[in-house]
Design a protein around this motif. Structure first.
Motif, PDB file in Angstrom:
ATOM      1  N   SER A  84      19.068 -40.476 -28.062  1.00  0.00           N
ATOM      2  CA  SER A  84      18.745 -41.944 -27.811  1.00  0.00           C
ATOM      3  C   SER A  84      19.663 -42.553 -26.747  1.00  0.00           C
ATOM      4  O   SER A  84      20.735 -41.965 -26.494  1.00  0.00           O
ATOM      5  CB  SER A  84      18.766 -42.570 -29.163  1.00  0.00           C
ATOM      6  N   ILE A  85      19.129 -43.369 -25.917  1.00  0.00           N
ATOM      7  CA  ILE A  85      19.946 -44.018 -24.945  1.00  0.00           C
ATOM      8  C   ILE A  85      21.074 -45.110 -25.690  1.00  0.00           C
ATOM      9  O   ILE A  85      20.538 -46.052 -25.854  1.00  0.00           O
ATOM     10  CB  ILE A  85      19.213 -44.786 -23.834  1.00  0.00           C
ATOM     11  N   THR A  86      22.134 -44.783 -25.656  1.00  0.00           N
ATOM     12  CA  THR A  86      23.298 -45.727 -26.040  1.00  0.00           C
ATOM     13  C   THR A  86      24.210 -45.723 -25.011  1.00  0.00           C
ATOM     14  O   THR A  86      24.736 -45.135 -24.070  1.00  0.00           O
ATOM     15  CB  THR A  86      23.810 -45.004 -27.444  1.00  0.00           C
ATOM     16  N   GLU A  87      25.230 -46.999 -25.152  1.00  0.00           N
ATOM     17  CA  GLU A  87      26.035 -47.628 -24.547  1.00  0.00           C
ATOM     18  C   GLU A  87      27.179 -46.344 -24.227  1.00  0.00           C
ATOM     19  O   GLU A  87      27.767 -46.129 -23.348  1.00  0.00           O
ATOM     20  CB  GLU A  87      26.762 -48.760 -24.856  1.00  0.00           C
ATOM     21  N   VAL A 125      26.839 -39.824 -19.504  1.00  0.00           N
ATOM     22  CA  VAL A 125      25.345 -39.283 -19.296  1.00  0.00           C
ATOM     23  C   VAL A 125      24.672 -40.337 -18.545  1.00  0.00           C
ATOM     24  O   VAL A 125      24.666 -41.533 -18.685  1.00  0.00           O
ATOM     25  CB  VAL A 125      24.516 -39.116 -20.528  1.00  0.00           C
ATOM     26  N   ASP A 126      23.900 -40.213 -17.224  1.00  0.00           N
ATOM     27  CA  ASP A 126      23.066 -40.906 -16.597  1.00  0.00           C
ATOM     28  C   ASP A 126      21.598 -40.573 -17.199  1.00  0.00           C
ATOM     29  O   ASP A 126      21.137 -39.163 -16.903  1.00  0.00           O
ATOM     30  CB  ASP A 126      23.108 -40.600 -15.250  1.00  0.00           C
ATOM     31  N   PHE A 127      20.883 -41.479 -17.775  1.00  0.00           N
ATOM     32  CA  PHE A 127      19.583 -41.284 -18.224  1.00  0.00           C
ATOM     33  C   PHE A 127      18.353 -41.378 -17.445  1.00  0.00           C
ATOM     34  O   PHE A 127      18.632 -42.372 -16.542  1.00  0.00           O
ATOM     35  CB  PHE A 127      19.509 -41.913 -19.750  1.00  0.00           C
ATOM     36  N   THR A 128      17.464 -41.064 -17.837  1.00  0.00           N
ATOM     37  CA  THR A 128      16.199 -41.279 -16.984  1.00  0.00           C
ATOM     38  C   THR A 128      15.593 -42.438 -17.587  1.00  0.00           C
ATOM     39  O   THR A 128      16.167 -43.166 -18.476  1.00  0.00           O
ATOM     40  CB  THR A 128      14.965 -40.166 -17.443  1.00  0.00           C
ATOM     41  N   ASP A 129      14.429 -42.892 -17.028  1.00  0.00           N
ATOM     42  CA  ASP A 129      13.826 -44.022 -17.719  1.00  0.00           C
ATOM     43  C   ASP A 129      13.391 -43.681 -19.148  1.00  0.00           C
ATOM     44  O   ASP A 129      12.953 -42.445 -19.351  1.00  0.00           O
ATOM     45  CB  ASP A 129      12.448 -44.516 -16.841  1.00  0.00           C
ATOM     46  N   PRO A 130      13.339 -44.422 -20.022  1.00  0.00           N
ATOM     47  CA  PRO A 130      13.060 -44.289 -21.563  1.00  0.00           C
ATOM     48  C   PRO A 130      11.525 -43.533 -21.547  1.00  0.00           C
ATOM     49  O   PRO A 130      10.728 -44.065 -20.874  1.00  0.00           O
ATOM     50  CB  PRO A 130      12.840 -45.414 -22.295  1.00  0.00           C
ATOM     51  N   TYR A 131      11.566 -42.411 -22.331  1.00  0.00           N
ATOM     52  CA  TYR A 131      10.092 -41.766 -22.596  1.00  0.00           C
ATOM     53  C   TYR A 131       9.645 -41.767 -24.159  1.00  0.00           C
ATOM     54  O   TYR A 131       8.501 -41.703 -24.133  1.00  0.00           O
ATOM     55  CB  TYR A 131      10.335 -40.547 -21.938  1.00  0.00           C
ATOM     56  N   PHE A 132      10.398 -42.580 -24.838  1.00  0.00           N
ATOM     57  CA  PHE A 132       9.795 -42.739 -26.221  1.00  0.00           C
ATOM     58  C   PHE A 132      10.495 -43.614 -26.995  1.00  0.00           C
ATOM     59  O   PHE A 132      11.672 -43.811 -27.061  1.00  0.00           O
ATOM     60  CB  PHE A 132       9.920 -41.173 -26.952  1.00  0.00           C
ATOM     61  N   ALA A 155      11.910 -44.897 -30.272  1.00  0.00           N
ATOM     62  CA  ALA A 155      12.114 -44.234 -31.834  1.00  0.00           C
ATOM     63  C   ALA A 155      12.499 -45.369 -32.745  1.00  0.00           C
ATOM     64  O   ALA A 155      11.444 -46.195 -33.144  1.00  0.00           O
ATOM     65  CB  ALA A 155      13.202 -43.140 -31.398  1.00  0.00           C
ATOM     66  N   GLY A 156      13.674 -45.505 -33.198  1.00  0.00           N
ATOM     67  CA  GLY A 156      14.073 -46.199 -34.236  1.00  0.00           C
ATOM     68  C   GLY A 156      14.714 -45.609 -35.372  1.00  0.00           C
ATOM     69  O   GLY A 156      13.855 -44.372 -35.657  1.00  0.00           O
ATOM     70  N   VAL A 157      15.834 -45.952 -36.042  1.00  0.00           N
ATOM     71  CA  VAL A 157      16.182 -45.483 -37.243  1.00  0.00           C
ATOM     72  C   VAL A 157      15.472 -45.995 -38.580  1.00  0.00           C
ATOM     73  O   VAL A 157      15.284 -47.186 -38.715  1.00  0.00           O
ATOM     74  CB  VAL A 157      17.603 -45.431 -37.286  1.00  0.00           C
ATOM     75  N   SER A 158      15.192 -44.929 -39.614  1.00  0.00           N
ATOM     76  CA  SER A 158      14.910 -45.339 -40.702  1.00  0.00           C
ATOM     77  C   SER A 158      15.503 -45.056 -41.831  1.00  0.00           C
ATOM     78  O   SER A 158      16.449 -44.021 -41.859  1.00  0.00           O
ATOM     79  CB  SER A 158      13.252 -44.857 -40.972  1.00  0.00           C
ATOM     80  N   ASP A 209      11.208 -51.251 -42.914  1.00  0.00           N
ATOM     81  CA  ASP A 209      10.782 -51.154 -41.382  1.00  0.00           C
ATOM     82  C   ASP A 209      12.021 -50.405 -40.716  1.00  0.00           C
ATOM     83  O   ASP A 209      13.030 -50.052 -41.155  1.00  0.00           O
ATOM     84  CB  ASP A 209      10.784 -52.682 -40.691  1.00  0.00           C
ATOM     85  N   ARG A 210      11.694 -50.011 -39.456  1.00  0.00           N
ATOM     86  CA  ARG A 210      12.866 -49.467 -38.489  1.00  0.00           C
ATOM     87  C   ARG A 210      13.986 -50.484 -38.684  1.00  0.00           C
ATOM     88  O   ARG A 210      13.794 -51.562 -38.342  1.00  0.00           O
ATOM     89  CB  ARG A 210      12.288 -49.067 -37.185  1.00  0.00           C
ATOM     90  N   LEU A 211      15.263 -49.965 -38.534  1.00  0.00           N
ATOM     91  CA  LEU A 211      16.443 -50.579 -38.686  1.00  0.00           C
ATOM     92  C   LEU A 211      16.836 -50.918 -37.124  1.00  0.00           C
ATOM     93  O   LEU A 211      17.890 -51.629 -36.911  1.00  0.00           O
ATOM     94  CB  LEU A 211      17.527 -49.733 -39.352  1.00  0.00           C
ATOM     95  N   ASN A 212      16.342 -50.295 -36.040  1.00  0.00           N
ATOM     96  CA  ASN A 212      16.702 -50.561 -34.704  1.00  0.00           C
ATOM     97  C   ASN A 212      15.608 -50.103 -33.933  1.00  0.00           C
ATOM     98  O   ASN A 212      14.779 -49.671 -34.422  1.00  0.00           O
ATOM     99  CB  ASN A 212      18.081 -49.782 -34.378  1.00  0.00           C
ATOM    100  N   ASP A 213      15.872 -50.347 -32.583  1.00  0.00           N
ATOM    101  CA  ASP A 213      14.734 -50.077 -31.585  1.00  0.00           C
ATOM    102  C   ASP A 213      15.188 -49.273 -30.414  1.00  0.00           C
ATOM    103  O   ASP A 213      14.856 -49.474 -29.299  1.00  0.00           O
ATOM    104  CB  ASP A 213      14.325 -51.451 -31.084  1.00  0.00           C
ATOM    105  N   ASP A 214      15.944 -48.133 -30.861  1.00  0.00           N
ATOM    106  CA  ASP A 214      16.391 -47.271 -29.791  1.00  0.00           C
ATOM    107  C   ASP A 214      15.202 -46.660 -28.959  1.00  0.00           C
ATOM    108  O   ASP A 214      14.237 -46.376 -29.671  1.00  0.00           O
ATOM    109  CB  ASP A 214      17.557 -46.550 -30.228  1.00  0.00           C
ATOM    110  N   GLN A 215      15.625 -45.921 -27.995  1.00  0.00           N
ATOM    111  CA  GLN A 215      14.607 -45.463 -27.129  1.00  0.00           C
ATOM    112  C   GLN A 215      15.362 -43.973 -26.584  1.00  0.00           C
ATOM    113  O   GLN A 215      16.474 -43.798 -26.447  1.00  0.00           O
ATOM    114  CB  GLN A 215      14.421 -46.060 -25.618  1.00  0.00           C
ATOM    115  N   TYR A 216      14.517 -42.880 -26.471  1.00  0.00           N
ATOM    116  CA  TYR A 216      14.932 -41.623 -25.990  1.00  0.00           C
ATOM    117  C   TYR A 216      14.888 -41.632 -24.314  1.00  0.00           C
ATOM    118  O   TYR A 216      13.978 -42.137 -23.976  1.00  0.00           O
ATOM    119  CB  TYR A 216      13.979 -40.336 -26.656  1.00  0.00           C
TER     120      TYR A 216
END
Length: 257
Positions: free
Chosen positions: A102-105, A111-118, A120-123, A211-218
């Motif tokens: 997941s892309i986090t602050e 780490v330098d991340f690419t554009d998000p590719y998925f 996700a979200g925590v359950s 529902d999902r608890l957040n809206d994080d992205q990979y």
């Protein structure tokens, strides 16, 4: 004497430059002349990364291989615990990090991340016969399982003091699942696509609550400030795969209803 000293210092300076340059370079060349990048993955993380008959498979595996083919490089997959991927990247043992990351602050600090590719979200996940836990508020006084170094673990840390539960940490998802199955923990936090896939594929005796608890992205990562050319290649490859339909084919292969 002066000429010898001059030659010595010129040679020394060249060695220093070469050493500095090698720290900024990544990958090695194979016999065909293609650059090979080492990619860190966590093979206990289906449907993104797992092992079948000694072969690595999953969304991330297919995706990075397709990007490599599109961009003309090759990859060498390195399996390890998820929590060790970023340290290995920092130590120069890897060129690229994956692992359903997941892309986090906090991660963006190293780490330098690419554009998000998925997306996700925590359950929140409990045993199938548990009807008492309907939300995170119901975890008060209970034991909750998490996987070390994950967004699920971070989410648990962010609410544990407000709600008041005990966190039990594990190195891999299967061990975390087992803890809830055995009743040693009342619940766990896991990425939604991972737990949904696991429940659909196996009789885990688990269920997702709410529902999902957040809206994080990979995202796919490289060491911060380094390997920007690699990052650009991956982004371009990812864009190409989305445009030609290959990306959706990979997703549907593992997550189609």
């Amino acid at each position: 004497m002066r000429k010898s000293l001059l030659v010595f210092f010129v040679a020394l300076f060249a060695l220093v430059l070469a050493a500095c340059g090698s720290n900024n370079e990544s990958g090695t060349s194979n016999e065909s002349g293609k650059t090979v990048y080492k990619v860190g993955i966590d093979t206990t993380y289906p449907p993104f990364e797992y092992e079948v008959d000694g072969k690595y498979v999953g969304i991330d595996v297919d995706l990075i291989n397709a990007i490599a083919e599109d961009q003309g490089f090759e990859v060498q997959l390195e399996a390890m615990d998820f929590k060790g991927i970023i340290p290995a990247l920092q130590a120069g043992q890897l060129d690229i990090s994956m692992g359903g990351m997941s892309i986090t602050e906090d991660r963006k600090k190293v780490v330098d991340f690419t554009d998000p590719y998925f997306d996700a979200g925590v359950s929140l996940v409990v045993s199938k016969d548990n009807s008492e836990i309907k939300s995170v508020e119901d975890l008060k006084g209970k034991k909750v399982a998490v996987k070390k170094g994950t967004v699920g673990a971070n989410y648990a840390d962010s609410i544990v003091n407000d709600i008041g539960f005990e966190i039990i940490q594990f190195d891999d998802s299967p061990s975390m699942f087992l803890e809830v199955q055995n009743g040693n923990a009342v619940a766990l936090f896991e990425d939604y696509p991972v737990i949904s896939y696991a429940i659909a594929q196996q009789d885990l005796g688990l269920q997702v609550v709410g529902d999902r608890l957040n809206d994080d992205q990979y995202g796919i990562g490289v060491l911060k400030g380094k390997n920007q050319e690699v990052l650009a290649k991956i982004n371009q490859g990812l864009k190409n795969l989305k445009e030609n339909g290959k990306y959706q084919e990979i997703i549907d292969k593992y997550l189609a209803d």
